[in-house]
Motif scaffolding. Structure first.
Motif, PDB file in Angstrom:
ATOM      1  N   GLU A  62       0.842  -1.187   0.000  1.00  0.00           N
ATOM      2  CA  GLU A  62       0.000   0.000   0.000  1.00  0.00           C
ATOM      3  C   GLU A  62       0.881   1.242   0.000  1.00  0.00           C
ATOM      4  O   GLU A  62       2.101   1.150   0.117  1.00  0.00           O
ATOM      5  N   HIS A 228       0.446  -1.370  -6.271  1.00  0.00           N
ATOM      6  CA  HIS A 228      -0.379  -1.767  -5.139  1.00  0.00           C
ATOM      7  C   HIS A 228      -1.362  -2.849  -5.572  1.00  0.00           C
ATOM      8  O   HIS A 228      -2.133  -3.349  -4.792  1.00  0.00           O
ATOM      9  N   ALA A 272      -8.484  -8.404  -1.132  1.00  0.00           N
ATOM     10  CA  ALA A 272      -9.038  -7.058  -1.307  1.00  0.00           C
ATOM     11  C   ALA A 272      -9.303  -6.726  -2.761  1.00  0.00           C
ATOM     12  O   ALA A 272      -9.927  -5.720  -3.057  1.00  0.00           O
ATOM     13  N   ARG A 284     -15.351 -11.774   2.654  1.00  0.00           N
ATOM     14  CA  ARG A 284     -13.944 -11.523   2.911  1.00  0.00           C
ATOM     15  C   ARG A 284     -13.714 -11.103   4.347  1.00  0.00           C
ATOM     16  O   ARG A 284     -14.491 -10.362   4.921  1.00  0.00           O
ATOM     17  N   LEU A 286     -11.570  -8.905   6.047  1.00  0.00           N
ATOM     18  CA  LEU A 286     -10.635  -7.836   5.748  1.00  0.00           C
ATOM     19  C   LEU A 286      -9.893  -7.401   7.002  1.00  0.00           C
ATOM     20  O   LEU A 286     -10.467  -7.378   8.088  1.00  0.00           O
ATOM     21  N   GLU A 290      -5.868   0.989   9.069  1.00  0.00           N
ATOM     22  CA  GLU A 290      -5.076   1.406   7.922  1.00  0.00           C
ATOM     23  C   GLU A 290      -3.605   1.306   8.240  1.00  0.00           C
ATOM     24  O   GLU A 290      -3.225   1.081   9.376  1.00  0.00           O
ATOM     25  N   ARG A 306      -3.434  -5.078  12.513  1.00  0.00           N
ATOM     26  CA  ARG A 306      -4.487  -5.290  11.519  1.00  0.00           C
ATOM     27  C   ARG A 306      -4.639  -6.763  11.180  1.00  0.00           C
ATOM     28  O   ARG A 306      -5.503  -7.112  10.376  1.00  0.00           O
TER      29      ARG A 306
ATOM     30  N   GLY B 171      -8.916   6.750   5.093  1.00  0.00           N
ATOM     31  CA  GLY B 171     -10.099   5.895   5.056  1.00  0.00           C
ATOM     32  C   GLY B 171     -11.139   6.325   6.068  1.00  0.00           C
ATOM     33  O   GLY B 171     -12.343   6.305   5.800  1.00  0.00           O
ATOM     34  N   ASP B 199      -6.193   3.403  -0.361  1.00  0.00           N
ATOM     35  CA  ASP B 199      -5.393   2.197  -0.527  1.00  0.00           C
ATOM     36  C   ASP B 199      -6.278   0.980  -0.743  1.00  0.00           C
ATOM     37  O   ASP B 199      -7.444   0.980  -0.352  1.00  0.00           O
ATOM     38  N   VAL B 200      -5.696  -0.062  -1.302  1.00  0.00           N
ATOM     39  CA  VAL B 200      -6.506  -1.238  -1.669  1.00  0.00           C
ATOM     40  C   VAL B 200      -7.304  -1.818  -0.503  1.00  0.00           C
ATOM     41  O   VAL B 200      -8.484  -2.103  -0.642  1.00  0.00           O
ATOM     42  N   LEU B 201      -6.639  -1.989   0.640  1.00  0.00           N
ATOM     43  CA  LEU B 201      -7.354  -2.619   1.755  1.00  0.00           C
ATOM     44  C   LEU B 201      -8.458  -1.708   2.276  1.00  0.00           C
ATOM     45  O   LEU B 201      -9.548  -2.158   2.619  1.00  0.00           O
ATOM     46  N   VAL B 202      -8.164  -0.419   2.332  1.00  0.00           N
ATOM     47  CA  VAL B 202      -9.163   0.538   2.807  1.00  0.00           C
ATOM     48  C   VAL B 202     -10.303   0.636   1.809  1.00  0.00           C
ATOM     49  O   VAL B 202     -11.471   0.729   2.180  1.00  0.00           O
ATOM     50  N   GLU B 203      -9.944   0.583   0.532  1.00  0.00           N
ATOM     51  CA  GLU B 203     -10.968   0.577  -0.514  1.00  0.00           C
ATOM     52  C   GLU B 203     -11.932  -0.579  -0.286  1.00  0.00           C
ATOM     53  O   GLU B 203     -13.150  -0.402  -0.324  1.00  0.00           O
ATOM     54  N   ALA B 204     -11.378  -1.743  -0.007  1.00  0.00           N
ATOM     55  CA  ALA B 204     -12.233  -2.910   0.227  1.00  0.00           C
ATOM     56  C   ALA B 204     -13.127  -2.700   1.446  1.00  0.00           C
ATOM     57  O   ALA B 204     -14.295  -3.090   1.444  1.00  0.00           O
TER      58      ALA B 204
END
Lengths: 425, 355, 317
Positions: A62, A228, A272, A284, A286, A290, A306, B171, B199-204
Motif C-alpha cells: 500500500e 499496489h 481485497a 472476505r 478484511l 489502515e 491489523r 479511510g 489504498d486497496v485494503l481501505v478501498e475494500a
C-alpha cells in the motif's frame, strides 16, 4: 526458482543488502525554531533484494509501504541511510552525485502519473531527446534519430505526427508511451516502473503492460515493477516482494506466492481485489484499520494491529489496547457513557509501550470492564499477549510480552517475515 | 418507454415506486469548439434501497451525470431532461427548493474527503452544522445520539466524536463523509468514485460499508466508479456508460455474465484480475463528444460492427435476460435496413488515435 | 520555439468584451509611444536641446504656433520635440531597468527556490528588506548614490529603478519555483541524469517565467511614474542630456502661475497616456496569463429540443 541469499552470485544485476532509507521528519514551527528532532520515518528499513538480468520483480504494497522509496533508491534519487546497492560492480550508496547521474544511463524510471511526468513546455522530441542530450549527445540530428527509434519502439507511429506535439495534446496512454520512450532511449538495462498503469483507464492498462513486455523482450530489460495491485503483479512479474511499512514481509516466485500466500498481509491484499465475476465472490475477512504512522511503527510485527491471524507473540502494546477498548464501545454503545467515566482518557496510550496504564475510576471497576471485554471475545489474540494486569492508582497497568519484529525466514519456496512461520532450520 | 424492473432480484423493489426516475437526461458544456455532449440522453430508474453502479472510463460522462442529478454543475453547463424524485421533477425546482432537497433528501459522497471537511471544525460540529441546517429544534444530545449511531455503523468509535478532521486517516475521513451524507437519512445518494483515492485494503473496507448500506439505511445509491470489480461487489444493478450514453443496464449478475453490448464485453475482458491469463484491450480511443460519430458511438472501435452501426443510431431495447441495451447486434431486426448486417469495413486503428 | 506567433496572439483570441478592449486600447496607446521613441529624430521637428533653427532663435515661452505646435519653454526648447524625445528617454530607461530586473531577478529567484538552504534564506532576507522599503524613497537613495558614479544618465536612473523592482521578480519566480520543483517532471529529469543546472534551465525556467510578462508591463507603467517623479525632484536626467517629462514638469511649475499652460500640459499628458497604455496591456495580459484570474469563455449551449419519440431519432437532427 528460489532466491538464494547468495551475495557473491556473479550473475546478479542488482544486489541490495540491508538497505535503509530514513527521512528526518520536519515538525511544526516550534520544534523547527528550537531545532528539535521531530523523529524519523523509516521509509525503507533493512531490505534485501536481488535482481537477475532479464527478471521482472514486483514490489507490492500500500502507500507508505516504502516500495516507491526503494525503487527510487535504485536510481540514487533518494540517499541510502545504511546498507549497499550494488549495480554490477558499483555501490550506488557510495557514489558521488556526478557518478550517480551517469548511472542513470543504465537505470531508468517510469512514473505513475503520465500527466505530471512530462515537462508541459517541452515537445515530445525535446522531452525524449533531452535524455540523450544530458548524456552528452550534442548533435541534434543524432538525437532525432535516437528519438525516432525510441518512439517507434513504443508504438508512437507515424513518428512525425508526435515529434512536435506538447504533452497537453496527447492522451494518457500516449503520454505514458512517451515516458517509456524517454526511459528506453538511453538503452538502459534496468527499468524501475512506479505504478505505470494505475492512473490509466482499464482498456489502456493492458496495452501499456503488453508494450512493456514487448520492450523487455526486444531490449533485454530487467524490470522492477512497483504496484499496489496484486492482479497486474501476478500477470507481469516473475518474482514478487510484498512490502509493509518499509520491510519486505514476503518474497518469492510469483506462482508460489499466489498459489500459497503465507503472510496474512499477502492474503489480505489478495482478498481485497474486487473480482468482476459475480459468481466468484467470497465473503472476505478484511484486516481492520489502515497502514500506521511510519514515524511510530507498531512494536513487534508491524502488521499485527491489523492482522486477522495474530497470535500472542506478535508484539502487543498500548495502542492495541486503545483500539480494543474503542472497538468494544463501538459494539456496546449503551455502555459507553458509563464505562468512559471509569476508563477515562485514552490518548496517552498512543505513545508506544509494552506496558499501558489505564483507568481513573477505581482499579476494581477497570478490571471488571477489561474482564467483560475478554469474556465478550475470548479469542482476541491481544489477551494471550498480556503478561500481567496489576493495580496502579485508580486504574490498572497492563503489561505485554515484548516481541521482536520477525525476520524474513525461508518457508517452502518463499521467504516470509511472520511469527507463524518460524525458521525451517 | 418503460424501464425494466422485471428482474427477479429487483422484483420486490418494483412493487414500490422508484425513488429516482431519470428520463432522457442531457448535460452539455459550452466551449469555443461547440457543445461537449458529456451526457446525451440517459434514462434509468432507481428503486428504494437499491444500489446502481454507473461504470465507464474517464470522460464517458459518468461524473457529469452524478453532478447533474445533484444540481452541482459548473457554470456554463446546461442540463435537460426529466428526473422525478418521488414524483417531483428536480430539474425544474427553484434554486431554494433544490438546495433544501440536497443534504436532506439527496446526498453526495466525493472522491477526495479531506477537501470537503472544514479543518477548523470538530467532527461533532460538522454533524451539528449538517443536522441543524435541515432539521430544526434538535438538542445537542439528540444530535450526538444520531451522529454516534451513524458513526458506529461506519466503524468510527464514539471516543473520536470531538476530534478534528486532520486526526483521522484517509479511510476514516471517507467514512466520516459517508456518515455525514447519511446522517439525515437521505433517500438518494450519489457516490462519485468514493474509493479511488484510497489504498486497496481501505478501498475494500469502504466497499463493504457501501455494500452494507442497503441493510442499514433505506438509501438508494448511485455508485459511480471505473472499477468493474467494485460494481460486482457492491451493486444490485449496473449501467455501463460510453461516450455520454448508457449502452447497457441490468442486474450485475446478468450484465457481467452475459454482456450484450460489445463495449461491456470488451471492458470486462480488458479488466486485469487475479484470474487474468491474457491481456486484452480495446483499440482506439473514446470519441470527441463535441462531434460524436454517426450511428453507434462505439462503432469505430467495435470488433463486431456492422454497416448499420455506422449510419443509424442504435435503438434502446429490452435485453435478453432483462435490462436495456442499445446495440444493433441485439436488434430490433425490423429496423435494420437491407445489407445492414454486413460486417463494417473499418480503417485500422493506430496508436495515433489511442486513448 | 514553434507556436510562438500563436502564443503571442493568445491574449487577443482568448479574451472577450472589456478585457479585449482594454488590451487593444493599451497596445495601441503604447505602440504610439514606441513609434515616437524609435523614430524620434524623424518625427520631432527639432532636437530636444535645440534653441534655434537655421540661425533663428526660438522664442522664450512662445505660444503654440505653426512653427512650434506645443509652444516653447523658458529654455527656448520646442515642447513638441521634447515630448517626442521624452518618449525615447522613458522607454530606454524602462526597458533597460526591466531587462536588468529579469536578467538578475529571474536566475536569482530560480536558484534560491531550487537550492533552498542558507543561500535562499540570505537572498530572501536582502530582497525582503529592499521590498519593505518605500519604493520611491529607495529610488531616491539609489539615484543619489549612482548619480555620483554615473552622473545623471539613463544608466544611473535605470539601475535605481532596477533596485526598486527586482524584489518582485525574485519573489514571483522563487515562489513558483518552490512549487514547480516538486513536480514529477522535475524528478523525471533527475531520473534521466540531468544536473541541477540543466533542470533549472530546461525544465523549470519555462514554467516559472510565465507571470513575468504581466509583471513586466505593470512594472513598466509604475516605472514611468517613478522616473517622472525622480525627474521632477531633479534627481533624474539633466535636460541637456535627454528630454525627460518629469524634469520638464518641474520647470513648468514656475510657468503655470504666469498663465503658460503648454509647458506643463503636454509632458503631463504624455505621462498619463503612456502609463494608462501600459497598465491596460498589463491588466489585459493578466486576464489571459494569470491562471487565478483566467476564466474560460462560457458559450451558451443550444440543445435541440427533447421530446422526440426515441432518443435515437433525436440525435439524427
Amino acid at each position: 526458482m528460489p532466491t538464494k541469499p547468495d551475495t557473491e552470485a556473479p550473475d546478479l544485476l542488482v544486489d541490495v543488502r540491508d538497505l535503509s532509507v530514513h527521512f528526518a521528519l520536519r515538525g511544526g514551527t516550534l520544534s523547527r525554531l528550537f531545532g528539535r528532532d521531530s523523529g524519523t520515518i523509516r521509509a525503507v528499513d533493512g531490505v534485501n533484494l536481488s535482481l537477475r538480468p532479464g527478471e521482472v520483480v514486483g514490489l507490492v504494497g500500500e502507500s507508505g509501504s516504502g516500495k516507491s522509496t526503494l525503487g527510487r533508491a535504485l536510481l540514487g534519487l533518494v540517499p541510502a541511510t545504511e546498507g549497499s546497492i550494488r549495480l554490477r560492480d558499483q555501490d550506488l550508496a557510495q557514489l558521488s552525485r556526478r557518478r550517480l547521474r551517469q548511472i542513470r544511463r543504465v537505470v531508468q524510471m517510469v512514473f505513475q502519473d503520465p500527466n505530471a511526468a512530462l515537462n508541459p513546455s517541452m515537445t515530445v522530441e525535446e522531452a525524449v531527446g533531452d535524455a540523450l542530450r544530458v548524456h552528452g549527445m550534442k548533435s541534434a540530428a543524432e538525437r532525432r534519430a535516437g528519438v525516432v527509434d525510441a518512439l517507434e519502439r513504443v508504438g508512437l507511429s507515424p513518428v512525425e505526427l508526435f515529434l512536435s506535439k506538447y504533452p497537453r495534446d496527447l492522451s494518457g496512454g500516449q503520454k505514458q508511451r512517451v515516458v517509456l520512450a524517454r526511459a528506453i532511449v538511453l538503452n538502459p538495462t534496468l527499468l524501475v516502473a512506479d505504478e505505470p498503469v494505475s492512473m490509466l483507464d482499464m482498456s489502456v492498462r493492458a496495452k501499456i503492460l503488453q508494450l512493456m513486455l514487448d520492450l523487455k523482450h526486444d531490449l533485454d530489460l530487467t524490470y522492477v515493477y512497483i504496484t499496489h495491485d496484486l492482479a497486474t503483479a501476478k500477470y507481469f512479474c516473475d518474482r514478487v516482494a510484498i512490502m509493509y511499512l518499509g520491510r519486505v514481509v514476503e518474497i518469492g516466485p510469483t506462482e508460489e506466492i499466489f498459489a500459497h500466500p503465507r503472510h496474512p498481509y499477502t492474503k489480505a491484499l489478495m482478498a481485497a481485489i474486487p473480482e468482476p465475476d459475480p459468481d466468484k465472490m467470497v465473503p472476505r475477512d478484511l484486516p481492520r484499520g489502515e497502514i500506521p504512522d511510519a514515524a511510530q511503527p507498531p512494536l513487534g510485527c508491524a502488521f499485527h494491529p491489523r492482522c486477522p491471524e495474530a497470535v500472542s507473540g506478535c508484539g502487543w502494546e498500548s495502542r492495541d489496547l486503545r483500539t480494543l477498548v474503542e472497538e468494544h464501545w463501538l459494539r456496546e454503545t449503551a455502555a459507553y457513557d458509563e464505562e468512559r467515566t471509569v476508563i477515562g482518557d485514552l490518548a496517552h496510550l498512543d505513545a508506544p509501550s509494552t506496558s499501558a496504564t489505564i483507568g481513573s475510576g477505581g482499579s476494581a471497576q477497570v478490571r471488571a470492564i477489561l474482564e467483560g471485554m475478554k469474556a465478550e471475545d475470548p479469542d482476541e489474540p491481544l489477551w494471550s499477549g498480556v503478561q500481567s494486569i496489576e493495580d496502579a492508582g485508580s486504574g490498572v497497568t497492563v503489561s505485554f510480552e515484548p516481541a521482536p519484529s520477525p525476520a524474513l525466514r525461508r518457508a517452502g519456496g518463499v521467504e516470509v517475515a511472520c511469527v507463524l512461520y518460524p525458521d525451517e532450520g | 418507454m418503460t424501464m425494466d424492473l422485471s428482474d427477479e432480484t429487483v422484483a420486490a423493489a418494483s412493487a414500490r415506486e422508484p425513488v429516482i426516475s431519470a428520463r432522457d437526461v442531457r448535460v452539455w458544456y459550452g466551449t469555443t469548439r461547440g457543445a461537449i455532449r458529456a451526457v446525451d440522453g440517459v434514462s434509468f430508474d432507481l428503486a428504494p434501497g437499491e444500489t446502481l453502479g454507473l461504470v465507464g472510463e474517464s470522460g464517458c460522462g459518468k461524473s457529469t451525470l452524478g453532478r447533474g442529478l445533484m444540481g452541482l454543475l459548473p457554470e456554463g453547463a446546461k442540463r435537460d431532461g426529466e428526473v422525478l424524485f418521488r414524483g417531483r421533477d428536480i430539474f425544474t425546482l427553484s434554486r431554494k427548493a433544490s438546495y433544501q432537497l440536497r443534504g436532506r433528501e439527496l446526498g453526495m459522497i466525493f472522491q477526495e474527503p479531506l477537501t470537503r471537511l472544514n479543518p477548523l471544525m470538530r467532527i461533532s460540529q460538522h454533524f451539528e452544522e449538517t443536522i441543524k441546517q435541515h432539521e430544526h429544534g434538535l438538542s445537542k444530545d439528540e444530535i450526538r445520539d444520531r451522529a454516534l449511531e451513524v458513526l458506529r455503523l461506519m466503524g468510527i468509535p464514539p471516543t473520536r466524536y470531538k476530534s478534528y478532521p486532520h486526526e483521522f486517516s484517509g479511510g476514516m475521513r471517507q467514512r466520516l463523509m459517508i456518515a455525514l451524507a447519511l446522517v439525515l437519512r437521505p433517500a438518494f445518494v450519489v457516490a462519485d468514485e468514493p474509493t479511488t483515492a484510497l489504498d486497496v485494503l481501505v478501498e475494500a473496507q469502504i466497499v463493504q460499508i457501501l455494500n452494507d448500506l442497503r441493510r442499514n439505511f433505506q438509501t438508494s445509491l448511485l455508485l459511480i466508479t471505473h472499477n468493474v470489480g467494485i460494481v460486482a461487489e457492491a451493486c444490485d444493478r449496473v449501467a455501463v456508460m460510453y461516450a455520454g450514453r448508457i449502452v447497457e443496464q441490468g442486474t450485475v449478475a446478468e450484465v457481467f455474465k452475459h454482456p450484450q453490448h460489445p463495449y461491456t464485453r470488451e471492458l470486462l475482458r480488458s479488466t486485469i484480475s487475479l484470474t487474468t491469463t491474457g491481456l486484452n484491450f480495446i483499440p482506439g480511443a473514446p470519441p470527441d463528444l463535441v462531434d460524436p460519430p454517426d450511428g453507434c458511438r462505439f462503432h469505430p472501435r467495435c470488433p463486431s460492427a456492422m454497416n448499420v452501426c455506422a449510419s443509424k443510431n442504435p435503438v434502446d431495447i429490452e435485453r435478453p435476460g432483462g435490462g436495456r441495451v442499445e446495440c444493433w447486434l441485439v436488434g430490433p431486426e425490423d429496423q435494420i435496413p437491407p445489407g445492414g448486417k454486413q460486417p463494417l469495413k473499418q480503417e485500422e486503428l493506430t496508436v495515433a488515435d489511442e486513448a | 520555439m514553434r507556436g510562438t506567433p500563436r502564443a503571442l496572439l493568445k491574449p487577443f483570441t482568448e479574451t472577450t468584451g472589456l478585457a479585449r478592449w482594454m488590451l487593444v486600447a493599451g497596445v495601441l496607446l503604447t505602440a504610439v509611444f514606441v513609434v515616437f521613441a524609435v523614430f524620434a529624430p524623424w518625427i520631432a521637428p527639432y532636437g530636444f536641446a535645440q534653441a534655434s533653427s537655421g540661425g533663428t532663435p526660438f522664442p522664450k515661452l512662445g505660444h503654440p504656433s505653426s512653427q512650434h505646435w506645443f509652444g516653447t519653454d523658458r529654455l527656448f526648447f520646442d515642447v513638441y520635440s521634447r515630448v517626442i524625445w521624452g518618449a525615447r528617454t522613458a522607454l530606454k530607461v524602462v526597458v533597460l531597468s526591466i531587462v536588468l530586473c529579469v536578467l538578475l531577478g529571474v536566475p536569482l529567484g530560480l536558484a534560491s527556490g531550487y537550492y533552498g538552504g542558507w543561500f535562499d534564506r540570505f537572498v530572501v532576507l536582502v530582497m525582503d528588506a529592499m521590498y519593505a522599503f518605500p519604493s520611491f524613497l529607495l529610488a531616491i537613495v539609489f539615484s543619489f548614490l549612482l548619480t555620483n558614479v554615473y552622473g545623471g544618465s539613463v544608466v544611473a536612473v535605470s539601475l535605481s529603478l532596477t533596485a526598486v523592482y527586482i524584489p518582485q521578480y525574485f519573489r514571483v519566480v522563487r515562489n513558483t519555483t518552490l512549487s514547480a520543483k516538486e513536480a514529477t517532471y522535475v524528478e523525471a529529469a533527475r531520473a534521466i541524469g540531468a544536473s541541477d543546472g540543466v533542470i533549472m534551465r530546461r525544465y523549470l525556467l519555462q514554467n516559472v517565467i510565465q507571470s513575468v510578462p504581466v509583471l513586466g508591463t505593470l512594472n513598466a507603467a509604475d516605472a514611468i511614474l517613478t522616473l517622472a517623479g525622480l525627474g521632477f525632484l531633479g534627481l533624474g536626467i539633466q535636460s541637456t542630456d535627454a528630454a525627460e517629462w518629469g524634469h520638464d514638469l518641474n520647470r513648468a511649475l514656475a510657468d503655470a502661475g504666469s498663465g503658460v499652460w503648454w509647458t506643463g500640459l503636454y509632458p503631463g499628458l504624455a505621462i498619463v497616456l503612456l502609463v494608462t497604455g501600459l497598465t491596460l496591456v498589463g491588466e489585459g495580459l493578466n486576464e489571459t496569463l494569470n491562471p487565478t484570474l483566467r476564466r474560460r469563455r462560457l458559450l451558451p449551449v443550444v440543445m435541440p429540443p427533447r421530446n422526440v419519440s426515441t432518443p435515437a431519432e433525436e440525435e439524427q437532427g
